[in-house]
Motif scaffolding. Sequence first.
Motif, mmCIF file in Angstrom:
data_model
loop_
_atom_site.group_PDB
_atom_site.id
_atom_site.type_symbol
_atom_site.label_atom_id
_atom_site.label_comp_id
_atom_site.label_asym_id
_atom_site.label_seq_id
_atom_site.Cartn_x
_atom_site.Cartn_y
_atom_site.Cartn_z
ATOM 1 N N ASP A 103 -5.190 -22.773 -1.647
ATOM 2 C CA ASP A 103 -5.922 -23.543 -2.658
ATOM 3 C C ASP A 103 -7.276 -24.047 -2.162
ATOM 4 O OD1 ASP A 103 -3.809 -23.244 -4.419
ATOM 5 O OD2 ASP A 103 -2.858 -25.134 -3.834
ATOM 6 N N ASN A 104 -7.452 -24.138 -0.842
ATOM 7 C CA ASN A 104 -8.673 -24.741 -0.314
ATOM 8 C C ASN A 104 -9.880 -23.798 -0.290
ATOM 9 O OD1 ASN A 104 -8.212 -23.048 1.843
ATOM 10 N ND2 ASN A 104 -7.780 -24.685 3.311
ATOM 11 N N GLY A 105 -9.707 -22.539 -0.695
ATOM 12 C CA GLY A 105 -10.822 -21.601 -0.771
ATOM 13 C C GLY A 105 -11.209 -20.940 0.540
ATOM 14 N N ALA A 106 -10.448 -21.182 1.592
ATOM 15 C CA ALA A 106 -10.744 -20.550 2.882
ATOM 16 C C ALA A 106 -10.588 -19.039 2.773
ATOM 17 C CB ALA A 106 -9.813 -21.097 3.955
ATOM 18 N N ALA A 107 -11.311 -18.316 3.608
ATOM 19 C CA ALA A 107 -11.285 -16.845 3.586
ATOM 20 C C ALA A 107 -10.116 -16.317 4.414
ATOM 21 C CB ALA A 107 -12.603 -16.291 4.102
ATOM 22 N N VAL A 108 -8.922 -16.750 4.024
ATOM 23 C CA VAL A 108 -7.680 -16.305 4.654
ATOM 24 C C VAL A 108 -6.700 -15.954 3.555
ATOM 25 C CG1 VAL A 108 -8.010 -17.689 6.747
ATOM 26 C CG2 VAL A 108 -6.724 -18.637 4.827
ATOM 27 N N GLY A 109 -5.715 -15.135 3.893
ATOM 28 C CA GLY A 109 -4.724 -14.778 2.897
ATOM 29 C C GLY A 109 -3.489 -14.179 3.514
ATOM 30 N N ARG A 110 -2.490 -14.007 2.673
ATOM 31 C CA ARG A 110 -1.230 -13.364 3.044
ATOM 32 C C ARG A 110 -1.190 -12.036 2.309
ATOM 33 N NH1 ARG A 110 2.581 -12.131 6.365
ATOM 34 N NH2 ARG A 110 4.677 -12.221 5.593
ATOM 35 N N LEU A 111 -1.239 -10.934 3.056
ATOM 36 C CA LEU A 111 -1.349 -9.606 2.477
ATOM 37 C C LEU A 111 -0.115 -9.243 1.646
ATOM 38 C CD1 LEU A 111 -3.086 -6.707 4.134
ATOM 39 C CD2 LEU A 111 -0.978 -6.238 2.957
ATOM 40 N N GLN A 112 -0.356 -8.721 0.459
ATOM 41 C CA GLN A 112 0.707 -8.234 -0.418
ATOM 42 C C GLN A 112 0.768 -6.705 -0.374
ATOM 43 O OE1 GLN A 112 2.677 -10.709 -2.238
ATOM 44 N NE2 GLN A 112 1.613 -11.667 -0.534
ATOM 45 N N ARG A 113 -0.409 -6.083 -0.441
ATOM 46 C CA ARG A 113 -0.512 -4.622 -0.325
ATOM 47 C C ARG A 113 -1.964 -4.271 -0.024
ATOM 48 N NH1 ARG A 113 0.035 -5.868 -5.696
ATOM 49 N NH2 ARG A 113 -1.473 -4.963 -7.124
ATOM 50 N N VAL A 114 -2.160 -3.071 0.504
ATOM 51 C CA VAL A 114 -3.506 -2.644 0.870
ATOM 52 C C VAL A 114 -3.691 -1.183 0.486
ATOM 53 C CG1 VAL A 114 -2.834 -2.131 3.249
ATOM 54 C CG2 VAL A 114 -5.220 -2.545 2.738
ATOM 55 N N GLN A 115 -4.857 -0.866 -0.072
ATOM 56 C CA GLN A 115 -5.164 0.506 -0.468
ATOM 57 C C GLN A 115 -6.139 1.099 0.540
ATOM 58 O OE1 GLN A 115 -7.324 1.078 -4.176
ATOM 59 N NE2 GLN A 115 -6.129 2.916 -4.591
ATOM 60 N N LEU A 116 -5.800 2.296 1.009
ATOM 61 C CA LEU A 116 -6.656 3.011 1.949
ATOM 62 C C LEU A 116 -7.741 3.774 1.195
ATOM 63 C CD1 LEU A 116 -3.847 4.413 4.277
ATOM 64 C CD2 LEU A 116 -5.127 2.271 4.494
ATOM 65 N N ALA A 117 -8.714 4.279 1.919
ATOM 66 C CA ALA A 117 -9.837 5.014 1.309
ATOM 67 C C ALA A 117 -9.366 6.235 0.544
ATOM 68 C CB ALA A 117 -10.849 5.407 2.373
ATOM 69 N N ASP A 118 -8.233 6.840 0.958
ATOM 70 C CA ASP A 118 -7.720 8.031 0.271
ATOM 71 C C ASP A 118 -6.965 7.694 -1.020
ATOM 72 O OD1 ASP A 118 -5.230 7.080 1.065
ATOM 73 O OD2 ASP A 118 -4.800 8.763 2.421
ATOM 74 N N GLY A 119 -6.872 6.402 -1.353
ATOM 75 C CA GLY A 119 -6.207 5.979 -2.585
ATOM 76 C C GLY A 119 -4.746 5.602 -2.417
ATOM 77 N N SER A 120 -4.171 5.847 -1.256
ATOM 78 C CA SER A 120 -2.756 5.515 -1.041
ATOM 79 C C SER A 120 -2.601 4.008 -0.782
ATOM 80 C CB SER A 120 -2.174 6.324 0.122
ATOM 81 O OG SER A 120 -2.839 6.022 1.327
ATOM 82 N N TRP A 121 -1.459 3.487 -1.210
ATOM 83 C CA TRP A 121 -1.152 2.057 -1.049
ATOM 84 C C TRP A 121 -0.125 1.869 0.050
ATOM 85 C CZ3 TRP A 121 -3.581 -1.996 -3.264
ATOM 86 C CH2 TRP A 121 -4.388 -1.744 -4.379
ATOM 87 N N LEU A 122 -0.287 0.800 0.825
ATOM 88 C CA LEU A 122 0.683 0.419 1.858
ATOM 89 C C LEU A 122 1.241 -0.935 1.521
ATOM 90 C CD1 LEU A 122 -1.295 1.406 5.090
ATOM 91 C CD2 LEU A 122 0.448 2.758 3.903
ATOM 92 N N ARG A 123 2.541 -1.052 1.667
ATOM 93 C CA ARG A 123 3.232 -2.342 1.508
ATOM 94 C C ARG A 123 4.134 -2.514 2.713
ATOM 95 N NH1 ARG A 123 3.251 -0.519 -4.085
ATOM 96 N NH2 ARG A 123 2.269 -2.113 -5.329
ATOM 97 N N GLY A 124 4.367 -3.730 3.071
ATOM 98 C CA GLY A 124 5.247 -3.960 4.214
ATOM 99 C C GLY A 124 6.018 -5.234 4.104
#
Length: 124
Positions: A103-124
């Motif tokens: 809520d404080n606007g800091a540039a931090v986060g908890r990753l939910q998923r990430v998309q690579l340049a080739d369009g594929s998604w990673l979840r963990g």
Amino acid sequence: MKNNLAVVFLVMIGFLTVSVPLSAHHGNASYGHAKQLTVKGAVTEWVWLNPHTFLKVDVKDDKGNVVHWLVEWSAPSSLINFGINRQTFKPGDEVTVVMITPDNGAAVGRLQRVQLADGSWLRG
């Protein structure tokens, strides 16, 4: 008999003292109301450490300024089960990161998923 009860009591207090901080460690309380955010940028570093991994990503904001994001992810032992390893990300890789932010606007986060340049998604 009284000594045995005192020892048992002290041991129980010791376990309670240690167990409370341990259970609190894995909460997402720092992310408040779990606002989801999606950013696109370039990987600057992939930190492969226990107990959590971190993806550092540089993202340009609306004004063209570079924001250095630090995104927390799961433990290496968990990510390996999804085919993710210490070589998955390299500096300069373009990624799209979906995360929850505090809520404080800091540039931090908890990753939910990430998309690579080739369009594929990673979840963990």
